[in-house]
Design a protein around this motif. Structure first.
Motif, PDB file in Angstrom:
ATOM      1  N   GLY A 171     165.337  93.926 -31.826  1.00  0.00           N
ATOM      2  CA  GLY A 171     164.071  94.272 -31.604  1.00  0.00           C
ATOM      3  C   GLY A 171     162.840  93.204 -31.387  1.00  0.00           C
ATOM      4  N   TRP A 172     163.357  92.118 -31.663  1.00  0.00           N
ATOM      5  CA  TRP A 172     162.084  91.012 -31.799  1.00  0.00           C
ATOM      6  C   TRP A 172     162.092  90.244 -30.451  1.00  0.00           C
ATOM      7  CZ3 TRP A 172     158.384  90.996 -35.470  1.00  0.00           C
ATOM      8  CH2 TRP A 172     158.894  91.498 -36.631  1.00  0.00           C
ATOM      9  N   HIS A 173     160.895  90.103 -29.873  1.00  0.00           N
ATOM     10  CA  HIS A 173     160.467  89.126 -28.705  1.00  0.00           C
ATOM     11  C   HIS A 173     159.598  88.188 -29.168  1.00  0.00           C
ATOM     12  CE1 HIS A 173     161.956  92.624 -25.836  1.00  0.00           C
ATOM     13  NE2 HIS A 173     162.030  92.982 -26.953  1.00  0.00           N
ATOM     14  N   LEU A 174     160.008  87.022 -28.482  1.00  0.00           N
ATOM     15  CA  LEU A 174     159.176  85.683 -28.233  1.00  0.00           C
ATOM     16  C   LEU A 174     158.413  85.803 -27.092  1.00  0.00           C
ATOM     17  CD1 LEU A 174     161.188  82.912 -29.912  1.00  0.00           C
ATOM     18  CD2 LEU A 174     159.118  84.175 -31.071  1.00  0.00           C
ATOM     19  N   LEU A 175     157.073  85.704 -27.173  1.00  0.00           N
ATOM     20  CA  LEU A 175     156.252  85.551 -25.989  1.00  0.00           C
ATOM     21  C   LEU A 175     155.439  84.406 -25.575  1.00  0.00           C
ATOM     22  CD1 LEU A 175     154.600  89.328 -26.593  1.00  0.00           C
ATOM     23  CD2 LEU A 175     156.558  89.017 -25.328  1.00  0.00           C
ATOM     24  N   GLY A 176     155.261  83.991 -24.443  1.00  0.00           N
ATOM     25  CA  GLY A 176     154.484  82.740 -24.253  1.00  0.00           C
ATOM     26  C   GLY A 176     154.098  82.890 -22.757  1.00  0.00           C
ATOM     27  N   VAL A 204     154.592  87.024 -30.856  1.00  0.00           N
ATOM     28  CA  VAL A 204     155.798  87.962 -31.154  1.00  0.00           C
ATOM     29  C   VAL A 204     155.476  89.378 -31.190  1.00  0.00           C
ATOM     30  CG1 VAL A 204     155.185  87.669 -33.616  1.00  0.00           C
ATOM     31  CG2 VAL A 204     157.706  87.839 -32.994  1.00  0.00           C
ATOM     32  N   LYS A 205     156.608  90.020 -30.848  1.00  0.00           N
ATOM     33  CA  LYS A 205     156.462  91.188 -30.473  1.00  0.00           C
ATOM     34  C   LYS A 205     157.725  92.130 -31.050  1.00  0.00           C
ATOM     35  CE  LYS A 205     155.525  94.723 -26.895  1.00  0.00           C
ATOM     36  NZ  LYS A 205     155.236  94.776 -25.158  1.00  0.00           N
ATOM     37  N   TYR A 206     157.454  93.285 -31.635  1.00  0.00           N
ATOM     38  CA  TYR A 206     158.635  94.046 -32.286  1.00  0.00           C
ATOM     39  C   TYR A 206     158.596  95.444 -31.436  1.00  0.00           C
ATOM     40  CZ  TYR A 206     161.682  96.931 -35.006  1.00  0.00           C
ATOM     41  OH  TYR A 206     162.584  97.779 -35.596  1.00  0.00           O
TER      42      TYR A 206
END
Length: 416
Positions: A171-176, A204-206
């Motif tokens: 469920g974890w996302h890296l954003l940029g 970072v997003k969950y």
């Protein structure tokens, strides 16, 4: 007396409605390619947002404060998926014609082009460019010394954005991403100068299995004011740096209610004049409630900081309450209302001031949408807007920034 010009405007609106009601379904919003055309007629009873005490003949050259604006638009929209990719283009020409103050006439070219790219099901993002052109509001873009609010000032905003979202598991996302914003006015206005702002963000997003989510995002921007060198007497800078930290939350409380919230901190530093620097908390808390299948209500509280550089202020803090109920009366008809109340505190004076400027701005809008077919949309709206302000300066505009204004509009949009 209704002018020939306005008669022709009314005829065009009637023709759009009549043609659409008698025409078979030519297009659908889900089609890959759509064309659109529309027209609207708007009446403004206080176009220049002047106080009751204003000497309109001295400031405007005419005693009339009201005007009728006829707006026509034509556009094309493309939305085409291809394998994992999706391509979108939205082009729109908007022509604005004023019946009395015709020197305000202008044509805007607005567009958005986007590539919703996807390398794998877990790595995706957006590459987009857009432009919006609009006549600056006379409630803010005014300069009493230069009488800017009797001149036409068109603001053009251009955005270029590239972002990426990578699912790393659980469920974890890296954003940029990186971005560029260009903003310019057709008439120079130092309070909101022309600028180019480039920046980058990382976060970072969950996202839980319930689709509730929380994110932490850090942004950094470099800004450069166009056509301006550092002006020491007026403390007007040539550039700035801005840092933002933000936490975002989306949480579904029940099947009928959703919380959408963010809490952030913004810090702007100018290249030469620290007197213009500011920092503070930003926030938004919105509660989306849908008690029935036909009724939805969004209530929100927010705080934002905006650069607005004059001698008596460098920025303002805007605290806003808003409520928007929407009622889907039938499958073809909807009614909505929006009420906004904003308190603005102007801060960061670079000269001694007896009293800090404070504004209370309120607006109430009622609107109705009717879709007799999938190809036609008819809209109507009524809006009341008012501002109370502590600002007081003798001038031809009445010595203050207080005003009341009413707007009525009706229009039709046709989809091909």
């Amino acid at each position: 007396m209704i002018t020939t010009r306005l008669k022709s405007h009314s005829i065009i609106i009637q023709a759009l409605v009549t043609i659409s009601l008698s025409t078979p379904v030519w297009a659908d919003e889900q089609d890959a390619l759509n064309f659109s055309a529309g027209a609207a007629l708007t009446f403004e009873d206080n176009l220049f947002r002047l106080p009751d005490s204003a000497n309109t003949r001295q400031s405007l050259g005419k005693s009339q404060r009201s005007d009728r604006i006829f707006v026509t638009n034509a556009g094309i929209k493309i939305d085409k998926p291809y394998s994992l990719q999706r391509f979108q283009v939205d082009l729109n020409f908007v022509d604005n014609r004023y019946d009395t103050y015709s020197y305000l006439d202008y044509t805007a070219f607005n567009y958005r082009a986007a590539w919703l790219w996807q390398l794998t099901p877990n790595i995706k993002g957006t590459l987009s460019a857009d432009q919006q052109q609009v006549l600056n509001s006379f409630s803010e873009f005014r300069d009493f010394n230069n009488q800017l609010n009797i001149r036409r000032s068109i603001q053009t905003n251009e955005n270029r954005i590239f972002d990426i979202d990578g699912l790393i598991g659980g469920g974890w996302h890296l954003l940029g991403g990186v971005s560029e914003l260009r903003s310019r006015n057709s008439v120079a206005f130092n309070a909101v100068g022309d600028f180019v702002q480039t920046g980058a963000n990382i976060g970072v997003k969950y996202i839980a299995a319930s689709e509730n989510s929380i994110a932490l995002i850090q942004r950094a921007y470099n800004g450069e004011y166009q056509g301006r060198i550092a002006d020491a007497p007026n403390q007007l800078d040539s550039g700035f740096k801005q840092r933002e930290t933000e936490v975002q939350l989306q949480w579904r409380l029940t099947g009928k209610s959703l919380i959408d919230a963010k809490l952030g901190y913004v810090d702007r530093e100018h290249d030469h004049f620290s007197s213009r620097d500011y920092d503070g908390v930003t926030s938004r808390l919105a509660y989306n409630w849908q008690p029935t299948g036909k009724l939805g209500i969004i209530t929100s509280l927010s705080r934002n900081l905006y650069s607005y550089q004059q001698a008596a202020n460098s920025y303002y803090v805007a605290d806003t309450f808003a409520i928007t109920p929407v009622w889907q009366v039938t499958t073809k008809t909807s009614l909505s209302m929006r009420y906004d109340y904003t308190k603005r505190d102007y801060r960061g004076a670079v000269v001694a001031v007896a009293e800090q400027r404070e504004d209370d701005v309120q607006s109430l809008m009622l609107s109705a949408d009717w879709r007799p077919t999938r190809t036609i949309k008819v809209t109507g709206s009524l809006r009341h807007e008012m501002r109370n302000s502590t600002y007081n300066q003798p001038n031809a505009f009445g010595g203050d920034l207080e005003y009341d204004a009413n707007t009525a509009s009706i229009g039709a949009q046709l989809l091909f």
